[in-house]
Motif scaffolding. Structure first.
Motif, PDB file in Angstrom:
ATOM      1  N   VAL A 165     111.678 -31.316  38.075  1.00 53.06           N
ATOM      2  CA  VAL A 165     112.160 -31.984  39.295  1.00 53.06           C
ATOM      3  C   VAL A 165     111.613 -33.409  39.312  1.00 53.06           C
ATOM      4  O   VAL A 165     110.404 -33.624  39.393  1.00 53.06           O
ATOM      5  CB  VAL A 165     111.708 -31.223  40.553  1.00 53.06           C
ATOM      6  N   THR A 166     112.510 -34.368  39.230  1.00 56.43           N
ATOM      7  CA  THR A 166     112.104 -35.779  39.246  1.00 56.43           C
ATOM      8  C   THR A 166     112.663 -36.528  40.451  1.00 56.43           C
ATOM      9  O   THR A 166     112.368 -37.704  40.625  1.00 56.43           O
ATOM     10  CB  THR A 166     112.554 -36.488  37.957  1.00 56.43           C
ATOM     11  N   ASP A 167     113.451 -35.862  41.267  1.00 51.88           N
ATOM     12  CA  ASP A 167     113.986 -36.466  42.484  1.00 51.88           C
ATOM     13  C   ASP A 167     112.956 -36.291  43.602  1.00 51.88           C
ATOM     14  O   ASP A 167     112.585 -35.151  43.943  1.00 51.88           O
ATOM     15  CB  ASP A 167     115.303 -35.805  42.866  1.00 51.88           C
ATOM     16  N   ALA A 168     112.473 -37.387  44.167  1.00 53.97           N
ATOM     17  CA  ALA A 168     111.404 -37.341  45.158  1.00 53.97           C
ATOM     18  C   ALA A 168     111.785 -36.530  46.390  1.00 53.97           C
ATOM     19  O   ALA A 168     110.984 -35.745  46.904  1.00 53.97           O
ATOM     20  CB  ALA A 168     110.994 -38.756  45.557  1.00 53.97           C
ATOM     21  N   ALA A 169     113.018 -36.693  46.877  1.00 53.34           N
ATOM     22  CA  ALA A 169     113.451 -35.963  48.069  1.00 53.34           C
ATOM     23  C   ALA A 169     113.497 -34.458  47.806  1.00 53.34           C
ATOM     24  O   ALA A 169     113.082 -33.648  48.648  1.00 53.34           O
ATOM     25  CB  ALA A 169     114.816 -36.466  48.524  1.00 53.34           C
ATOM     26  N   GLN A 170     113.984 -34.084  46.635  1.00 52.56           N
ATOM     27  CA  GLN A 170     114.048 -32.666  46.274  1.00 52.56           C
ATOM     28  C   GLN A 170     112.655 -32.070  46.175  1.00 52.56           C
ATOM     29  O   GLN A 170     112.390 -30.963  46.664  1.00 52.56           O
ATOM     30  CB  GLN A 170     114.792 -32.499  44.943  1.00 52.56           C
ATOM     31  N   LEU A 171     111.736 -32.819  45.563  1.00 54.66           N
ATOM     32  CA  LEU A 171     110.371 -32.328  45.422  1.00 54.66           C
ATOM     33  C   LEU A 171     109.696 -32.193  46.785  1.00 54.66           C
ATOM     34  O   LEU A 171     109.022 -31.200  47.062  1.00 54.66           O
ATOM     35  CB  LEU A 171     109.562 -33.266  44.524  1.00 54.66           C
ATOM     36  N   ARG A 172     109.888 -33.187  47.651  1.00 52.81           N
ATOM     37  CA  ARG A 172     109.275 -33.121  48.984  1.00 52.81           C
ATOM     38  C   ARG A 172     109.768 -31.902  49.760  1.00 52.81           C
ATOM     39  O   ARG A 172     108.998 -31.243  50.471  1.00 52.81           O
ATOM     40  CB  ARG A 172     109.554 -34.409  49.752  1.00 52.81           C
ATOM     41  N   ALA A 173     111.045 -31.592  49.655  1.00 52.40           N
ATOM     42  CA  ALA A 173     111.590 -30.421  50.344  1.00 52.40           C
ATOM     43  C   ALA A 173     110.952 -29.140  49.812  1.00 52.40           C
ATOM     44  O   ALA A 173     110.613 -28.226  50.580  1.00 52.40           O
ATOM     45  CB  ALA A 173     113.109 -30.372  50.174  1.00 52.40           C
ATOM     46  N   GLU A 174     110.778 -29.087  48.508  1.00 49.70           N
ATOM     47  CA  GLU A 174     110.135 -27.926  47.896  1.00 49.70           C
ATOM     48  C   GLU A 174     108.682 -27.807  48.357  1.00 49.70           C
ATOM     49  O   GLU A 174     108.205 -26.715  48.690  1.00 49.70           O
ATOM     50  CB  GLU A 174     110.202 -28.061  46.369  1.00 49.70           C
ATOM     51  N   LEU A 175     107.975 -28.926  48.403  1.00 44.82           N
ATOM     52  CA  LEU A 175     106.571 -28.924  48.821  1.00 44.82           C
ATOM     53  C   LEU A 175     106.429 -28.510  50.284  1.00 44.82           C
ATOM     54  O   LEU A 175     105.461 -27.833  50.651  1.00 44.82           O
ATOM     55  CB  LEU A 175     105.953 -30.305  48.604  1.00 44.82           C
ATOM     56  N   ASP A 176     107.389 -28.899  51.122  1.00 48.25           N
ATOM     57  CA  ASP A 176     107.347 -28.497  52.531  1.00 48.25           C
ATOM     58  C   ASP A 176     107.393 -26.976  52.652  1.00 48.25           C
ATOM     59  O   ASP A 176     106.663 -26.381  53.460  1.00 48.25           O
ATOM     60  CB  ASP A 176     108.523 -29.115  53.294  1.00 48.25           C
ATOM     61  N   GLY A 177     108.238 -26.344  51.860  1.00 47.75           N
ATOM     62  CA  GLY A 177     108.320 -24.884  51.890  1.00 47.75           C
ATOM     63  C   GLY A 177     107.036 -24.228  51.413  1.00 47.75           C
ATOM     64  O   GLY A 177     106.580 -23.226  51.984  1.00 47.75           O
ATOM     65  N   ILE A 178     106.437 -24.791  50.389  1.00 51.10           N
ATOM     66  CA  ILE A 178     105.168 -24.254  49.867  1.00 51.10           C
ATOM     67  C   ILE A 178     104.068 -24.401  50.908  1.00 51.10           C
ATOM     68  O   ILE A 178     103.262 -23.483  51.127  1.00 51.10           O
ATOM     69  CB  ILE A 178     104.791 -24.975  48.562  1.00 51.10           C
ATOM     70  N   ARG A 179     104.040 -25.543  51.569  1.00 55.80           N
ATOM     71  CA  ARG A 179     103.015 -25.775  52.590  1.00 55.80           C
ATOM     72  C   ARG A 179     103.162 -24.797  53.758  1.00 55.80           C
ATOM     73  O   ARG A 179     102.180 -24.426  54.407  1.00 55.80           O
ATOM     74  CB  ARG A 179     103.110 -27.222  53.097  1.00 55.80           C
ATOM     75  N   GLU A 180     104.374 -24.374  54.015  1.00 56.40           N
ATOM     76  CA  GLU A 180     104.618 -23.416  55.095  1.00 56.40           C
ATOM     77  C   GLU A 180     104.303 -21.977  54.701  1.00 56.40           C
ATOM     78  O   GLU A 180     104.415 -21.066  55.523  1.00 56.40           O
ATOM     79  CB  GLU A 180     106.069 -23.523  55.556  1.00 56.40           C
ATOM     80  N   GLY A 181     103.908 -21.768  53.443  1.00 55.82           N
ATOM     81  CA  GLY A 181     103.473 -20.438  53.030  1.00 55.82           C
ATOM     82  C   GLY A 181     104.268 -19.799  51.926  1.00 55.82           C
ATOM     83  O   GLY A 181     103.961 -18.678  51.509  1.00 55.82           O
ATOM     84  N   ARG A 182     105.297 -20.485  51.440  1.00 54.30           N
ATOM     85  CA  ARG A 182     106.090 -19.907  50.360  1.00 54.30           C
ATOM     86  C   ARG A 182     105.326 -19.981  49.047  1.00 54.30           C
ATOM     87  O   ARG A 182     104.618 -20.952  48.772  1.00 54.30           O
ATOM     88  CB  ARG A 182     107.422 -20.655  50.239  1.00 54.30           C
ATOM     89  N   CYS A 183     105.468 -18.969  48.243  1.00 55.94           N
ATOM     90  CA  CYS A 183     104.887 -18.960  46.898  1.00 55.94           C
ATOM     91  C   CYS A 183     105.605 -20.013  46.044  1.00 55.94           C
ATOM     92  O   CYS A 183     106.826 -20.126  46.079  1.00 55.94           O
ATOM     93  CB  CYS A 183     105.083 -17.578  46.301  1.00 55.94           C
ATOM     94  N   ALA A 184     104.829 -20.797  45.306  1.00 52.60           N
ATOM     95  CA  ALA A 184     105.431 -21.797  44.416  1.00 52.60           C
ATOM     96  C   ALA A 184     105.964 -21.106  43.163  1.00 52.60           C
ATOM     97  O   ALA A 184     105.336 -20.187  42.632  1.00 52.60           O
ATOM     98  CB  ALA A 184     104.407 -22.856  44.034  1.00 52.60           C
ATOM     99  N   MET A 185     107.114 -21.551  42.695  1.00 53.43           N
ATOM    100  CA  MET A 185     107.710 -21.001  41.483  1.00 53.43           C
ATOM    101  C   MET A 185     108.243 -22.130  40.618  1.00 53.43           C
ATOM    102  O   MET A 185     108.938 -23.013  41.112  1.00 53.43           O
ATOM    103  CB  MET A 185     108.828 -20.019  41.836  1.00 53.43           C
TER     104      MET A 185
END
Length: 244
Positions: A165-185
C-alpha cells in the motif's frame, strides 16, 4: 585511540562528573584538551550532552540518555513478559510468531518463536522492515500520535511488492481501523510469499510498547482470512499487557 572510543569514554566521564568543564575532563582522562573538546562538541551535536545553565558551568547529559535507557528497559521487559506466551501462541496457531518494537520508520523483530512445521519462512531476530509494509509495523504506526504518524506517511511509502500500500489515504483508512481494534493483516506487501496478522501490546498506563504477529507462507493463508489467528493473538496480547 579511535575518535568514537574517545567520545564514548568522554560521555561516561561526563555522566559521572557532571557538570564538568573541558579542562577538568582532559586532566582526569589524561587527554589533550583539544581532543576532549572535539569529543564534547561531537557529543553535543549528537544530542547527548549540553552546557549546564548558570551559575555552575560545565557539560551535563541531556535527556537522550534517559530515552535510550527507557527503550532498552521496555524491550527487555516486553521480551521477558512475552516469551512463554509467544510459545503458547505458536502452539495454538501452529505458525511462527514475532514480537516487535518500533525504531524510527522501521519495525524491529526482538523475539521469534518458530513453527514446528517443516515448511516455514525464516525471518531472523533483529530483522528491520518498513512500518507500512508489515502487519506489526501497521499496528505500531496506527497507535502513534497523529503528528508522528503523518510525518512517517508523508515522507513517502516505498513500493516493495505489487501489493504494498503506497497510497497515503488508503493507508490512513487502514490504520484507523487497526487503531479501533481491528487485527492488522498484510498479504504479500513486504514479500510476495508472506502473509501476517498482528495486534498491539499495551503497557498498563496505556501506550503501545510493541506488537505480536503470526506469520505464514502465503500459500498457507487461512480459509477464515485469519479470524482464528486474530482471536489467539488478542488473547496472547492481553496476557502480556497485563504482565506489563
Amino acid at each position: 585511540m579511535s575518535t568514537a572510543l574517545t567520545a564514548l569514554r568522554v560521555l561516561d566521564e561526563v555522566a559521572k562528573l557532571q557538570p564538568v568543564g573541558v579542562t577538568a575532563l582532559a586532566e582526569r582522562m589524561d587527554l589533550p584538551k583539544s581532543s576532549a573538546q572535539r569529543a564534547l562538541k561531537a557529543l553535543e551535536t549528537a544530542g547527548w550532552i549540553r552546557q549546564a545553565a548558570l551559575p555552575k558551568k560545565g557539560w551535563v547529559l541531556t535527556t537522550k540518555a534517559i530515552d535510550v535507557a527507557q527503550r532498552v528497559a521496555a524491550e527487555v521487559g516486553v521480551r521477558e513478559a512475552a516469551r512463554d506466551v509467544l510459545t503458547r501462541l505458536r502452539d495454538a496457531t501452529g505458525e511462527s510468531v514475532h514480537l516487535t518494537i518500533r525504531e524510527g520508520r522501521e519495525v524491529v523483530i526482538i523475539d521469534v518463536v518458530e513453527t514446528v512445521n517443516p515448511t516455514r519462512i525464516y525471518i531472523p531476530l533483529g530483522t528491520r522492515s518498513p512500518l507500512h509494509a508489515t502487519a506489526t509495523g501497521k499496528v505500531l504506526l496506527a497507535h502513534l500520535e497523529p503528528g508522528q504518524r503523518d510525518e512517517i506517511i508523508d515522507a513517502g511509502l516505498e513500493q516493495l511488492t505489487d501489493a504494498t500500500v503506497t497510497d497515503a489515504a488508503q493507508l490512513r483508512a487502514e490504520l484507523d481501523g487497526i487503531r479501533e481494534g481491528r487485527c492488522a493483516m498484510v498479504k504479500g506487501e513486504l514479500r510476495d510469499d508472506i502473509a501476517s496478522f498482528a495486534v498491539p501490546v499495551f503497557s498498563r498506563s496505556g501506550p503501545v510498547l510493541g506488537a505480536i504477529s503470526v506469520f505464514v507462507p502465503r500459500y498457507r493463508f487461512p480459509d477464515d482470512d485469519g479470524a482464528a489467528f486474530c482471536r489467539e493473538l488478542k488473547k496472547a496480547a492481553a496476557v502480556i499487557s497485563e504482565r506489563l
